[in-house]
Design an enzyme around this catalytic site. Structure first.
Site, mmCIF file in Angstrom:
data_model
loop_
_atom_site.group_PDB
_atom_site.id
_atom_site.type_symbol
_atom_site.label_atom_id
_atom_site.label_comp_id
_atom_site.label_asym_id
_atom_site.label_seq_id
_atom_site.Cartn_x
_atom_site.Cartn_y
_atom_site.Cartn_z
ATOM 1 C CG ASP A 174 50.850 67.523 -25.109
ATOM 2 O OD1 ASP A 174 49.972 66.704 -24.779
ATOM 3 O OD2 ASP A 174 50.661 68.410 -25.969
ATOM 4 C CG HIS A 257 45.357 64.342 -24.717
ATOM 5 N ND1 HIS A 257 46.503 63.617 -24.972
ATOM 6 C CD2 HIS A 257 45.691 65.652 -24.899
ATOM 7 C CE1 HIS A 257 47.472 64.454 -25.310
ATOM 8 N NE2 HIS A 257 47.012 65.695 -25.264
ATOM 9 C CG HIS A 260 44.345 67.581 -20.139
ATOM 10 N ND1 HIS A 260 43.382 68.190 -20.932
ATOM 11 C CD2 HIS A 260 45.182 68.569 -19.736
ATOM 12 C CE1 HIS A 260 43.633 69.483 -21.007
ATOM 13 N NE2 HIS A 260 44.718 69.741 -20.301
ATOM 14 C CG HIS A 273 47.666 70.470 -22.811
ATOM 15 N ND1 HIS A 273 46.356 70.137 -23.041
ATOM 16 C CD2 HIS A 273 48.407 69.604 -23.548
ATOM 17 C CE1 HIS A 273 46.303 69.118 -23.882
ATOM 18 N NE2 HIS A 273 47.526 68.780 -24.217
#
Ligand code: ZN
Length: 363
Positions: A174, A257, A260, A273
């Protein structure tokens, strides 16, 4: 008039072995009746230490709830009522992102100070002025922006480094994104003449975070697996918990993101995540036409610590959904719009396959 430079940060950040023992002294500065919010697995790891520190400082727990499994409005409202009834005056969020986000959202509703005590390193939610809200059936609802960040983030390395090593890897995945997303976001904001601009401080911290990951990430994973808390581990915990959140500074997601978020609709996706964001970061780099050498360096680092680089590493994906995932990644409401150039679903799909092809070639 040009836009305003903005960053929202926690008032204090303390990281080290055994620092939970300092909790009581800090709580005392802000209130006298603390209420703790946690999930079952996280809270039990720190409960005794938290209670001991609070008792010693003469500010025992007014109450606690250790049943958070998801950050939902139902749970937030239930806890708001509980905290009001007990007349608690400070919140302590302990655990992973969901517990901490719930505590932050409750503190926002009641305008009370909140302290975060993470029990693992998979997220940097602890210090952020936002809470990711889910529906009762576990679907993403919204990212709730808060008026304040926690007054204290207490990261006890003795706790977070003893959590399963996969959490540290997810946290690194992340954190990897911010070194690429924030500069892209900053450039897009500048081009759009947006009312809120990134700070130079945040951009610099993001670059530092990226360097820390590249320099110490592989060693830190080995050390955590061996049960050792070393300088490399402390450096990586700081990169995840402080630097990536500071660099994010309240806003700044972009392609990584968005990719994602797009991938979450693909049946068979089996990664968490941070792992999916790491793959998204590689896609982000392709979209930006970064040099092959630069992409290969990040890709090899991902492979070394076990972050996914091929599509098959993400799970047994139903590949017929990939075009839909690319389309979702380009949803105008999502963070792909924070890229400084237009990105089409076709570009995202090509970039996903390009990452996959490169990863197979250098393996
Ligand atoms: Zn993230």
């Amino acid at each position: 008039m040009s836009g305003a430079r903005k960053v929202i940060l926690p008032s204090r950040y303390i990281q080290g072995q055994g620092v939970i023992s300092q909790l009581g002294a800090h709580v005392k500065q802000h209130g006298s009746k603390p209420f703790a919010v946690g999930g079952r697995t996280g809270f039990v790891k720190v409960k005794a230490r938290i209670q001991a520190s609070l008792l010693q400082a003469g500010v025992p727990l007014a109450g606690y709830d250790d049943t958070v499994t998801e950050c939902t409005y139902a749970k937030i409202n239930e806890l708001v009522a509980k905290v009001e009834e007990l007349e608690a005056d400070i919140l302590i969020g302990c655990g992973g992102g969901k517990a901490v986000d719930t505590a932050k959202a409750v503190s926002e509703k009641l305008q009370l100070p909140v302290i975060s005590i993470p029990t693992q390193c998979a997220t940097n939610a602890d210090q952020m002025a936002d809470a990711v809200i889910f529906s009762d059936d576990h679907k993403f609802l919204e990212d709730l922006y808060l008026s304040q960040a926690p007054v204290l983030v207490l990261v006890d390395t003795e706790v977070v480094a003893r959590a399963p090593p996969r959490y540290l890897v997810q946290g690194m995945g992340d954190a990897l994104a911010c070194g690429f997303e924030k500069p892209a976001y900053a450039e897009a904001q500048r081009l759009k003449k947006a009312p809120v601009l990134a700070t130079t401080a945040a951009l610099e911290v993001n670059l530092r975070c990226f360097q820390t990951l590249m320099t110490h990430g592989i060693q830190a994973k080995k050390d955590v697996e061996a049960g050792k808390i070393t300088d490399a581990v402390e450096a990586i915990v700081e990169a995840i918990k402080l630097q990536s959140g500071f660099g994010f500074g309240g806003d700044g997601c972009a392609a990584a993101h968005a990719v994602h978020n797009g991938l979450t609709i693909v049946p068979g996706l089996a990664r968490k995540h941070g792992e999916i964001v790491a793959f998204g970061t590689l896609v982000h780099m392709i979209l930006e036409k970064r040099s092959m050498g630069e992409i290969e360096r990040v890709m090899r680092w991902c492979m070394a610590i076990g972050l996914p680089t091929r599509l098959e590493d993400l799970g047994k994906l139903d590949m017929s959904y990939l075009p839909k995932a690319a389309e979702k990644a380009c949803d105008p409401k999502d963070s792909m719009s924070n890229m400084p150039f237009d990105v089409s679903p076709g570009m995202v799909l090509d970039a996903m396959y390009e990452v996959d092809r490169m990863a197979k070639a250098i393996r």
